[in-house]
Design a protein around this motif. Sequence first.
Motif, mmCIF file in Angstrom:
data_model
loop_
_atom_site.group_PDB
_atom_site.id
_atom_site.type_symbol
_atom_site.label_atom_id
_atom_site.label_comp_id
_atom_site.label_asym_id
_atom_site.label_seq_id
_atom_site.Cartn_x
_atom_site.Cartn_y
_atom_site.Cartn_z
ATOM 1 N N UNK A 15 0.852 -1.176 0.000
ATOM 2 C CA UNK A 15 0.000 0.000 0.000
ATOM 3 C C UNK A 15 0.892 1.231 0.000
ATOM 4 N N UNK A 16 0.512 2.243 -0.767
ATOM 5 C CA UNK A 16 1.260 3.494 -0.801
ATOM 6 C C UNK A 16 1.069 4.239 0.512
ATOM 7 N N UNK A 17 2.174 4.654 1.139
ATOM 8 C CA UNK A 17 2.105 5.297 2.454
ATOM 9 C C UNK A 17 2.279 6.810 2.371
ATOM 10 N N UNK A 18 3.287 7.268 1.642
ATOM 11 C CA UNK A 18 3.579 8.707 1.695
ATOM 12 C C UNK A 18 4.487 9.089 0.530
ATOM 13 N N UNK A 19 4.616 10.391 0.357
ATOM 14 C CA UNK A 19 5.567 10.951 -0.593
ATOM 15 C C UNK A 19 6.490 11.884 0.175
ATOM 16 N N UNK A 20 7.776 11.636 0.121
ATOM 17 C CA UNK A 20 8.774 12.432 0.841
ATOM 18 C C UNK A 20 9.802 12.937 -0.155
ATOM 19 N N UNK A 21 9.925 14.267 -0.253
ATOM 20 C CA UNK A 21 10.882 14.891 -1.170
ATOM 21 C C UNK A 21 10.720 14.380 -2.596
ATOM 22 N N UNK A 22 9.460 14.224 -3.003
ATOM 23 C CA UNK A 22 9.179 13.804 -4.363
ATOM 24 C C UNK A 22 9.288 12.319 -4.607
ATOM 25 N N UNK A 23 9.642 11.550 -3.579
ATOM 26 C CA UNK A 23 9.778 10.100 -3.735
ATOM 27 C C UNK A 23 8.613 9.397 -3.056
ATOM 28 N N UNK A 24 8.015 8.430 -3.737
ATOM 29 C CA UNK A 24 6.857 7.711 -3.216
ATOM 30 C C UNK A 24 7.318 6.460 -2.497
ATOM 31 N N UNK A 25 6.771 6.218 -1.290
ATOM 32 C CA UNK A 25 7.162 5.072 -0.473
ATOM 33 C C UNK A 25 5.960 4.165 -0.244
ATOM 34 N N UNK A 26 6.187 2.877 -0.379
ATOM 35 C CA UNK A 26 5.153 1.864 -0.155
ATOM 36 C C UNK A 26 5.674 0.816 0.807
ATOM 37 N N UNK A 27 4.744 0.025 1.351
ATOM 38 C CA UNK A 27 5.119 -1.044 2.268
ATOM 39 C C UNK A 27 4.040 -2.103 2.248
ATOM 40 N N UNK A 28 4.383 -3.291 2.737
ATOM 41 C CA UNK A 28 3.417 -4.368 2.851
ATOM 42 C C UNK A 28 2.279 -3.929 3.755
ATOM 43 N N UNK A 29 1.015 -4.225 3.368
ATOM 44 C CA UNK A 29 -0.138 -3.713 4.110
ATOM 45 C C UNK A 29 -0.203 -4.256 5.538
ATOM 46 N N UNK A 30 0.516 -5.352 5.833
ATOM 47 C CA UNK A 30 0.503 -5.901 7.192
ATOM 48 C C UNK A 30 1.514 -5.217 8.101
ATOM 49 N N UNK A 31 2.456 -4.466 7.515
ATOM 50 C CA UNK A 31 3.513 -3.840 8.315
ATOM 51 C C UNK A 31 3.669 -2.367 7.947
ATOM 52 N N UNK A 32 2.549 -1.701 7.805
ATOM 53 C CA UNK A 32 2.606 -0.285 7.427
ATOM 54 C C UNK A 32 3.039 0.577 8.605
ATOM 55 N N UNK A 33 4.033 1.417 8.385
ATOM 56 C CA UNK A 33 4.527 2.328 9.419
ATOM 57 C C UNK A 33 5.169 3.523 8.717
ATOM 58 N N UNK A 34 4.441 4.636 8.686
ATOM 59 C CA UNK A 34 4.932 5.835 8.001
ATOM 60 C C UNK A 34 6.195 6.358 8.658
ATOM 61 N N UNK A 35 6.356 6.140 9.969
ATOM 62 C CA UNK A 35 7.502 6.683 10.692
ATOM 63 C C UNK A 35 8.827 6.110 10.208
ATOM 64 N N UNK A 36 8.782 5.024 9.450
ATOM 65 C CA UNK A 36 10.014 4.484 8.875
ATOM 66 C C UNK A 36 10.602 5.467 7.863
ATOM 67 N N UNK A 37 9.730 6.189 7.173
ATOM 68 C CA UNK A 37 10.169 7.072 6.090
ATOM 69 C C UNK A 37 10.219 8.542 6.499
ATOM 70 N N UNK A 38 9.422 8.948 7.473
ATOM 71 C CA UNK A 38 9.409 10.341 7.913
ATOM 72 C C UNK A 38 8.895 10.430 9.341
ATOM 73 N N UNK A 39 9.421 11.400 10.101
ATOM 74 C CA UNK A 39 8.937 11.605 11.478
ATOM 75 C C UNK A 39 7.997 12.794 11.580
#
Length: 437
Positions: A15-39
């Motif tokens: 699942x798509x989680x966030x966009x940081x500095x123009x880069x899109x970040x995704x993660x497995x839907x069972x282990x979604x954690x936006x804090x991995x990519x941005x605080x």
Amino acid sequence: MRTLYDFQAPTDGEVTLCEVDGRIHSANFEFTNVNIFTNSLENYPQIHIMKDSLYSNKLGDDAKELFISVEIPFLKQLVQIYYEQGYVEMLQAAASHRKFLISNLASILLKTINGFDNIRTIFNPTFKQSRTKIITKISLTRNWVNSPIRCIAWHPDYVKIAVGICDDTVKIYQKNSTLIPILKCKQQKNITCIKWRPMSDSEIAVACEECIIIWNVDPHSVVTRPSVSNAIILQRNNHQPIVSIAWSPHGDMLASVAAQDSVILVWDVEFNRTSSLKRPGCSGNSLLQWAPNGKKLFSATTTLVFRVWECQTWKAERWNVLTDRVQAASWSPCGSTLLFSTTQEPIIYALSFIKSDFIFAHDFSSSPNAAIPLYDVSKVDIEGIIIGGIIQNMDWDPAGNHLAVIFADTSYVAVFSVILDPVLQLNPRYSFTIGLK
């Protein structure tokens, strides 16, 4: 015209989680954690809605059977029915009673009311439907009647979000606070939309079937159940069901529309006074959007017609769509462009305005009487994933960089990057799921 085939298919199981500095970040839907990519979201409120809040707590006939019946005088019965159900139900009860004079008078009044209703339904078919069905049909929330969450609203200036739940309560979640104010009163039934008041950190308007309630929620108070004494109730006869409201950018005016009322009301909230924007026709209204610069107000009817009002002279430019009605609309942050979609065509249209004059700019060589078809969002199959279709709602972010679109029949949100100058463009950015249909 571009299509949704330009989007990349989301990775299977992610699942798509966030966009940081123009880069899109995704993660497995069972282990979604936006804090991995941005605080940046660490202090945002955590929203947890208990299951027992997802069921309406209305007192129905089954609950009334728990009480022992007592003899109530006839006139008192009528008064009670009037306050609980309305004047039509009161007349029906009186007409079915054995009292000759009262029942005959009530029958005559009922026939008169039905006659007027039949005449009104000729010009406005929505009068034939129940209010719940009307709200479900018009609402920006998909399957409103069965949705556990009816609407949400982020505060434009603070990390604060209001959530309207199907049990007719509104919960306020805010940054760095464990207190969750709960807004509820007996007039707050069938919540249709929520809007925070601009230039205020405490006032919020809750639109319901029969009224608008302006709550004042002190952010520093420890009270979690504000009293209705902290609220202003705005209500007018025949202005029902209220389906859309919009604050002016400075928060000094509140506009509202109802599906069975042809008049647009503009409220002076503090004094509970209204001005009416009247126009020919008997159709109701379905949607309001105030331009961020405060110069224009968009209003859509329950028919083919929509209007753009100039807010200094309150003159309106009338437009027609090809079929049915406008479902969703959103202004650019500068107020120079309006995007909208209809209930029958999976297309995003654009209307542009030149300078401060009330003149519409359109396709470079086309007639000035037509909107620009900007993007085709018809259903597509991207590597086994169905996305697109008729648009349920769209929203342009305040910075003007992104447009988010949700659909009536598919569970993916399409996010576009937006370019305004020199030519308006929508470019596919990413899509993410909002849950199973």
